[in-house]
Design a protein around this motif. Structure first.
Motif, PDB file in Angstrom:
ATOM      1  N   ALA A 146      42.669  51.797  45.951  1.00 27.17           N
ATOM      2  CA  ALA A 146      41.523  51.032  45.440  1.00 27.17           C
ATOM      3  C   ALA A 146      41.491  51.072  43.914  1.00 27.17           C
ATOM      4  CB  ALA A 146      40.218  51.571  46.027  1.00 27.17           C
ATOM      5  N   LEU A 147      41.793  52.214  43.341  1.00 29.83           N
ATOM      6  CA  LEU A 147      41.834  52.350  41.884  1.00 29.83           C
ATOM      7  C   LEU A 147      42.951  51.483  41.297  1.00 29.83           C
ATOM      8  CD1 LEU A 147      40.821  53.705  39.294  1.00 29.83           C
ATOM      9  CD2 LEU A 147      42.353  55.621  39.799  1.00 29.83           C
ATOM     10  N   ARG A 148      44.117  51.522  41.905  1.00 30.91           N
ATOM     11  CA  ARG A 148      45.258  50.713  41.443  1.00 30.91           C
ATOM     12  C   ARG A 148      44.913  49.226  41.494  1.00 30.91           C
ATOM     13  NH1 ARG A 148      48.745  52.431  44.805  1.00 30.91           N
ATOM     14  NH2 ARG A 148      49.484  54.132  43.517  1.00 30.91           N
ATOM     15  N   THR A 149      44.297  48.790  42.575  1.00 34.40           N
ATOM     16  CA  THR A 149      43.921  47.383  42.732  1.00 34.40           C
ATOM     17  C   THR A 149      42.914  46.976  41.666  1.00 34.40           C
ATOM     18  OG1 THR A 149      44.363  47.466  45.096  1.00 34.40           O
ATOM     19  CG2 THR A 149      42.955  45.678  44.326  1.00 34.40           C
ATOM     20  N   PHE A 150      41.932  47.823  41.402  1.00 38.47           N
ATOM     21  CA  PHE A 150      40.941  47.525  40.368  1.00 38.47           C
ATOM     22  C   PHE A 150      41.616  47.377  39.007  1.00 38.47           C
ATOM     23  CE2 PHE A 150      38.044  48.910  36.998  1.00 38.47           C
ATOM     24  CZ  PHE A 150      37.001  48.002  37.173  1.00 38.47           C
ATOM     25  N   VAL A 151      42.516  48.287  38.670  1.00 35.68           N
ATOM     26  CA  VAL A 151      43.205  48.232  37.380  1.00 35.68           C
ATOM     27  C   VAL A 151      44.048  46.964  37.279  1.00 35.68           C
ATOM     28  CG1 VAL A 151      45.011  49.329  35.982  1.00 35.68           C
ATOM     29  CG2 VAL A 151      43.181  50.718  36.964  1.00 35.68           C
ATOM     30  N   GLN A 152      44.744  46.622  38.354  1.00 29.40           N
ATOM     31  CA  GLN A 152      45.662  45.473  38.306  1.00 29.40           C
ATOM     32  C   GLN A 152      44.955  44.141  38.303  1.00 29.40           C
ATOM     33  OE1 GLN A 152      48.281  46.385  41.598  1.00 29.40           O
ATOM     34  NE2 GLN A 152      49.762  47.346  40.246  1.00 29.40           N
ATOM     35  N   ASP A 153      43.946  43.955  39.178  1.00 25.87           N
ATOM     36  CA  ASP A 153      43.351  42.612  39.275  1.00 25.87           C
ATOM     37  C   ASP A 153      41.832  42.578  39.188  1.00 25.87           C
ATOM     38  OD1 ASP A 153      42.363  43.270  41.830  1.00 25.87           O
ATOM     39  OD2 ASP A 153      44.009  42.273  42.866  1.00 25.87           O
ATOM     40  N   GLY A 154      41.199  43.717  39.014  1.00 23.68           N
ATOM     41  CA  GLY A 154      39.751  43.737  38.829  1.00 23.68           C
ATOM     42  C   GLY A 154      38.927  43.733  40.100  1.00 23.68           C
ATOM     43  N   THR A 155      39.585  43.818  41.257  1.00 26.42           N
ATOM     44  CA  THR A 155      38.854  43.845  42.524  1.00 26.42           C
ATOM     45  C   THR A 155      38.084  45.160  42.618  1.00 26.42           C
ATOM     46  OG1 THR A 155      40.531  42.475  43.591  1.00 26.42           O
ATOM     47  CG2 THR A 155      39.053  43.731  45.035  1.00 26.42           C
ATOM     48  N   VAL A 156      36.766  45.039  42.753  1.00 26.04           N
ATOM     49  CA  VAL A 156      35.904  46.219  42.829  1.00 26.04           C
ATOM     50  C   VAL A 156      36.028  46.818  44.227  1.00 26.04           C
ATOM     51  CG1 VAL A 156      33.518  47.012  42.717  1.00 26.04           C
ATOM     52  CG2 VAL A 156      34.326  45.276  41.122  1.00 26.04           C
ATOM     53  N   PRO A 157      36.245  48.123  44.316  1.00 28.16           N
ATOM     54  CA  PRO A 157      36.375  48.776  45.625  1.00 28.16           C
ATOM     55  C   PRO A 157      35.106  48.607  46.459  1.00 28.16           C
ATOM     56  CG  PRO A 157      36.941  50.293  43.853  1.00 28.16           C
ATOM     57  CD  PRO A 157      36.383  49.071  43.230  1.00 28.16           C
ATOM     58  N   SER A 158      35.285  48.493  47.764  1.00 24.81           N
ATOM     59  CA  SER A 158      34.135  48.337  48.645  1.00 24.81           C
ATOM     60  C   SER A 158      33.446  49.662  48.932  1.00 24.81           C
ATOM     61  CB  SER A 158      34.547  47.665  49.957  1.00 24.81           C
ATOM     62  OG  SER A 158      35.524  48.460  50.604  1.00 24.81           O
ATOM     63  N   THR A 159      34.131  50.784  48.719  1.00 20.73           N
ATOM     64  CA  THR A 159      33.510  52.085  48.936  1.00 20.73           C
ATOM     65  C   THR A 159      32.724  52.462  47.700  1.00 20.73           C
ATOM     66  OG1 THR A 159      35.467  53.212  48.131  1.00 20.73           O
ATOM     67  CG2 THR A 159      35.289  52.893  50.506  1.00 20.73           C
ATOM     68  N   GLY A 160      31.492  52.792  47.900  1.00 15.09           N
ATOM     69  CA  GLY A 160      30.645  53.152  46.776  1.00 15.09           C
ATOM     70  C   GLY A 160      30.127  51.936  46.056  1.00 15.09           C
TER      71      GLY A 160
END
Length: 188
Positions: free
Chosen positions: A173-187
């Motif tokens: 989830a952290l990698r995805t956020f860094v790469q494309d800005g997708t906010v994790p659904s957890t939390g």
């Protein structure tokens, strides 16, 4: 030493490079907080789940209350608070970190944010004037409550999200956020 570099997913030839800046990291970056943050499409604030949140809250307060930074963001910039070491016994979960962060941000607002400044690191004197600052509590006062990290108001063009990261949990989830800005659904 600080980290300034680029990273991209080697499996995806269409992936755009991502510039990572570790702040406060290298001392030469400390006076450049406003310029570094102003140019950011997203921010990851890492907090150790086993330690107090004071320094992280001071840095976040500097970012959120700096009118110069806010004026450069054309849209809400997502800030992901990555609560690291969440796999360690007696660590705080992201919900507890969120409560502590909110409490510390409210305290900093009440004392005038004297420990922060757009051109200084946590714990150093503020160089920003009152005209350069945005109040975190204006939206809360309008709603008749405390600081709401889920809705910072119109004056602050940022959204704050939380993620527990420990061992390998949360890394995708952290990698995805860094790469494309997708906010994790957890939390949140």
């Amino acid at each position: 030493a600080g980290l300034v570099g680029s990273a991209s997913d080697k499996d995806d030839e269409d992936a755009l490079p991502v510039r990572l800046i570790d702040y406060p990291g290298h001392p030469s970056l400390r006076p450049k907080l406003a310029s570094v943050v102003s140019a950011s499409a997203r921010i990851v604030l890492t907090l150790d789940s086993t330690r107090p949140v004071g320094d992280g809250a001071a840095l976040l307060h500097s970012i959120l209350t700096d009118a110069t930074i806010a004026s450069t963001w054309n849209q809400k910039v997502p800030i992901l608070v990555a609560c690291t070491r969440s796999d360690v016994p007696k660590s705080k979960n992201w919900r507890r970190i969120k409560i502590q962060l909110r409490t510390e941000l409210e305290r900093l607002e009440k004392v005038g944010g004297v420990t922060t400044g757009s051109s200084r690191g946590p714990g150093e004197d503020s160089s920003a004037t009152d005209e350069d600052k945005i109040s975190l509590l204006d939206n809360a006062k309008a709603k008749g409550g405390g600081l709401d990290l889920d809705d910072l108001g119109e004056d602050i063009p940022a959204s704050i999200h939380f993620l527990s990261v420990g061992g390998t949990d949360g890394l995708d989830a952290l990698r995805t956020f860094v790469q494309d800005g997708t906010v994790p659904s957890t939390g949140k």
